[in-house]
Design a protein around this motif. Structure first.
Motif, PDB file in Angstrom:
ATOM      1  N   GLY A 268      52.093 -20.913  46.585  1.00 41.58           N
ATOM      2  CA  GLY A 268      53.066 -20.849  47.668  1.00 41.58           C
ATOM      3  C   GLY A 268      52.476 -21.093  49.034  1.00 41.58           C
ATOM      4  N   VAL A 269      51.179 -21.432  49.096  1.00 47.25           N
ATOM      5  CA  VAL A 269      50.520 -21.787  50.350  1.00 47.25           C
ATOM      6  C   VAL A 269      49.668 -23.029  50.091  1.00 47.25           C
ATOM      7  N   GLU A 270      49.235 -23.659  51.164  1.00 49.91           N
ATOM      8  CA  GLU A 270      48.302 -24.774  51.016  1.00 49.91           C
ATOM      9  C   GLU A 270      46.910 -24.184  50.811  1.00 49.91           C
ATOM     10  N   HIS A 271      46.461 -24.177  49.587  1.00 54.04           N
ATOM     11  CA  HIS A 271      45.263 -23.415  49.257  1.00 54.04           C
ATOM     12  C   HIS A 271      44.396 -24.166  48.256  1.00 54.04           C
ATOM     13  N   ASP A 272      44.484 -25.480  48.208  1.00 53.92           N
ATOM     14  CA  ASP A 272      43.646 -26.234  47.274  1.00 53.92           C
ATOM     15  C   ASP A 272      42.181 -26.138  47.691  1.00 53.92           C
ATOM     16  N   GLY A 273      41.329 -26.131  46.706  1.00 53.48           N
ATOM     17  CA  GLY A 273      39.902 -26.014  46.951  1.00 53.48           C
ATOM     18  C   GLY A 273      39.239 -25.303  45.790  1.00 53.48           C
ATOM     19  N   TYR A 274      38.096 -24.712  46.046  1.00 49.07           N
ATOM     20  CA  TYR A 274      37.366 -24.041  44.977  1.00 49.07           C
ATOM     21  C   TYR A 274      36.561 -22.890  45.571  1.00 49.07           C
ATOM     22  N   SER A 275      36.087 -22.027  44.695  1.00 47.21           N
ATOM     23  CA  SER A 275      35.159 -20.983  45.094  1.00 47.21           C
ATOM     24  C   SER A 275      34.231 -20.679  43.930  1.00 47.21           C
ATOM     25  N   TRP A 276      33.058 -20.202  44.256  1.00 46.09           N
ATOM     26  CA  TRP A 276      32.190 -19.645  43.236  1.00 46.09           C
ATOM     27  C   TRP A 276      31.625 -18.332  43.763  1.00 46.09           C
ATOM     28  N   ARG A 277      31.407 -17.396  42.848  1.00 41.42           N
ATOM     29  CA  ARG A 277      30.940 -16.078  43.257  1.00 41.42           C
ATOM     30  C   ARG A 277      30.023 -15.487  42.193  1.00 41.42           C
ATOM     31  N   VAL A 278      29.145 -14.624  42.633  1.00 44.92           N
ATOM     32  CA  VAL A 278      28.272 -13.891  41.725  1.00 44.92           C
ATOM     33  C   VAL A 278      28.320 -12.411  42.096  1.00 44.92           C
ATOM     34  N   PHE A 279      28.270 -11.579  41.082  1.00 41.01           N
ATOM     35  CA  PHE A 279      28.126 -10.139  41.237  1.00 41.01           C
ATOM     36  C   PHE A 279      26.961  -9.690  40.363  1.00 41.01           C
ATOM     37  N   ASN A 280      26.057  -8.936  40.940  1.00 44.97           N
ATOM     38  CA  ASN A 280      24.986  -8.343  40.154  1.00 44.97           C
ATOM     39  C   ASN A 280      24.908  -6.866  40.519  1.00 44.97           C
ATOM     40  N   SER A 281      25.085  -6.010  39.535  1.00 44.78           N
ATOM     41  CA  SER A 281      25.154  -4.581  39.820  1.00 44.78           C
ATOM     42  C   SER A 281      24.613  -3.790  38.639  1.00 44.78           C
ATOM     43  N   GLY A 282      24.270  -2.549  38.917  1.00 45.68           N
ATOM     44  CA  GLY A 282      23.784  -1.695  37.844  1.00 45.68           C
ATOM     45  C   GLY A 282      23.229  -0.403  38.376  1.00 45.68           C
ATOM     46  N   ASP A 283      22.455   0.268  37.524  1.00 45.74           N
ATOM     47  CA  ASP A 283      21.821   1.517  37.899  1.00 45.74           C
ATOM     48  C   ASP A 283      20.409   1.550  37.345  1.00 45.74           C
ATOM     49  N   LEU A 284      19.532   2.162  38.098  1.00 44.78           N
ATOM     50  CA  LEU A 284      18.123   2.262  37.744  1.00 44.78           C
ATOM     51  C   LEU A 284      17.748   3.731  37.642  1.00 44.78           C
ATOM     52  N   LYS A 301      33.926 -19.669  49.346  1.00 45.39           N
ATOM     53  CA  LYS A 301      35.275 -20.202  49.138  1.00 45.39           C
ATOM     54  C   LYS A 301      35.473 -21.381  50.088  1.00 45.39           C
ATOM     55  N   ASN A 302      35.598 -22.583  49.505  1.00 42.32           N
ATOM     56  CA  ASN A 302      35.689 -23.819  50.271  1.00 42.32           C
ATOM     57  C   ASN A 302      37.056 -24.435  50.026  1.00 42.32           C
ATOM     58  N   LEU A 303      37.903 -24.461  51.063  1.00 44.49           N
ATOM     59  CA  LEU A 303      39.284 -24.919  50.925  1.00 44.49           C
ATOM     60  C   LEU A 303      39.510 -26.221  51.684  1.00 44.49           C
ATOM     61  N   ASP A 304      40.463 -27.024  51.174  1.00 40.99           N
ATOM     62  CA  ASP A 304      40.778 -28.300  51.814  1.00 40.99           C
ATOM     63  C   ASP A 304      41.318 -28.128  53.229  1.00 40.99           C
ATOM     64  N   ASN A 305      41.982 -26.995  53.488  1.00 37.90           N
ATOM     65  CA  ASN A 305      42.524 -26.771  54.824  1.00 37.90           C
ATOM     66  C   ASN A 305      41.524 -26.087  55.759  1.00 37.90           C
ATOM     67  N   ASN A 306      40.274 -25.939  55.309  1.00 37.30           N
ATOM     68  CA  ASN A 306      39.182 -25.412  56.125  1.00 37.30           C
ATOM     69  C   ASN A 306      39.345 -23.937  56.446  1.00 37.30           C
TER      70      ASN A 306
END
Length: 415
Positions: A268-284, A301-306
């Motif tokens: 419902g918005v102009e939101h074309d583009g892509y994203s990549w993400r990483v999560f690294n978590s835990g307990d020591l 997050k890199n979108l066509d509408n900047n």
């Protein structure tokens, strides 16, 4: 107000009464989660100078928040019961209630049933339907559920594939941008063992709008996201590494968080583009008395509408147990958000010390009763003018800096 609360309480009791009273109901399991307390601030700009915070400390336009001494009130409680059985086949029903930030704000947040043992060759598989928290993955310390498709749906899960477990679901959420009904096809393979203490999970989500007839030709109507998780346990703790790549309507990811839930599905918005993400978590687990919870996360997050952004978060929570029931924790967290269009960078850091009385040693011991104090500093250079999907704009006043001392108490428990 009291009459409304009484009516809700009576309604909830009537809903739950049949599950508790029918003779056919067996194997009743109770479960829940709660966090409740007060946070006070020395900053009179918050909550109209009332002395309490009514929101969390986080980087503006960011996603998570470092939650020790920095979380809003919430409770949820429910039960699951077997309601019908014929030999090895049986059906159970789960009913779950949850609150808002006040005791009177109560609603049913889960209601679903599952059929078990319906396939002779797949004794562990089940068919389910209803409103459900569906196979969520989260980083507890920053209060982010980064793979959250929870909504109404139907599916089959725990299908034995020989090398792992298969799960397929058809979910029906609403678009976070315009409220339009969506279809979300969720396919996963989990429990792919690569050693006695490590496994993999892979998943693919594809969403599309029920009615894609928008007047604007460039409106986003669909999107996809690929997820991969690697979990590793060892004598000194555990670690989870997650990688996700999303496109178009899922470029914002399927994240539920203080700053992310309104960006889960961006049709419902102009939101074309892509994203990549990483999560690294835990307990020591350094030793019996000293443990550390940690998290590091990044999204581009890199979108066509900047109008995208780069988000980075890193933090740790070391905790020392003085006795079996008393511990002290120190949480340090840093978060930064850089606008794609060059409008600026927002950042935040916080340091929280908490004295805790809890049910045993370790970072996961609950219930945990806490008294805490926090120092934080925020620097904002840009915002979206209050619009979730608005254009990133540099603040007219330049950099807005706020340092703040907060303190308070709370309880966190689960069962």
């Amino acid at each position: 107000m009291k009459q409304k609360m009484l009516a809700k309480a009576v309604g909830i009791a009537l809903v739950m009464a049949p599950l508790a009273s029918q003779a056919a109901v067996e194997n009743i399991q109770y479960f829940g989660y709660a966090k409740w307390g007060n946070i006070y601030t020395d900053n009179d700009d918050h909550n109209n100078g009332k002395g309490e915070r009514n929101d969390v400390i986080r980087a503006s336009e960011g996603y998570g928040n470092y939650r020790l001494g920095n979380e809003l009130n919430w409770w949820e409680a429910g039960l699951k019961a077997d309601v019908w059985q014929d030999g090895d086949a049986y059906f159970d029903t789960t009913l779950y209630l949850g609150s808002g930030e006040s005791w009177g704000d109560v609603s049913i947040i889960q209601m679903w049933s599952a059929g078990h043992g319906l396939f002779a060759s797949q004794p562990n598989a089940k068919v389910w339907a209803g409103e459900r928290f569906y196979r969520r993955h989260e980083v507890h310390m920053i209060d982010i559920k980064y793979w959250d498709t929870s909504s109404t749906g139907i599916g089959i899960e725990d299908w034995d594939l020989g090398f792992g477990s298969g799960h397929i679901a058809w979910m029906a959420p609403n678009s976070s941008a315009d409220g339009r009904s969506l279809h979300n096809i969720d396919a996963r393979i989990s429990d792919i063992a690569i050693s006695d203490t490590a496994d993999l999970t892979f998943g693919l989500n594809y969403i599309f709008t029920q009615n894609s007839s928008y007047e604007e030709s460039d409106i986003t109507t669909s999107g996809a996201m690929l997820s991969a998780l690697y979990r590793q346990a060892w004598d000194y703790g555990s670690n989870t590494f997650a990688f996700q790549y999303g496109t178009n309507a899922l470029a914002g990811g399927l994240m539920s968080a203080e700053g992310g839930s309104n960006r889960k599905y961006s049709t419902g918005v102009e939101h074309d583009g892509y994203s990549w993400r990483v999560f690294n978590s835990g307990d020591l687990n350094v030793n019996e008395d000293f443990q550390v919870m940690y998290s590091i996360a990044y999204q581009d997050k890199n979108l066509d509408n900047n109008d995208g952004e780069k988000w980075f978060s890193v933090g740790a929570r070391p905790q020392y147990s003085w006795t079996d029931y008393m511990a002290t924790a120190l949480e340090v967290g840093y978060e930064t958000v850089e606008a794609q269009n060059g409008a600026g960078t927002n950042d935040m850091y916080k340091v929280t010390v908490a004295q805790m009385f809890q049910a045993g040693k370790g970072v996961w011991a609950r219930p945990s009763l806490r008294i805490f104090a926090t120092y934080s500093e925020k620097n904002d250079e840009w915002n979206r003018g209050g619009d979730t999907y608005g254009t990133a704009m540099r603040n007219a006043s330049g950099k807005d800096s706020v340092d703040e001392v907060t303190f308070g108490f709370n309880v966190e428990t689960w069962w």
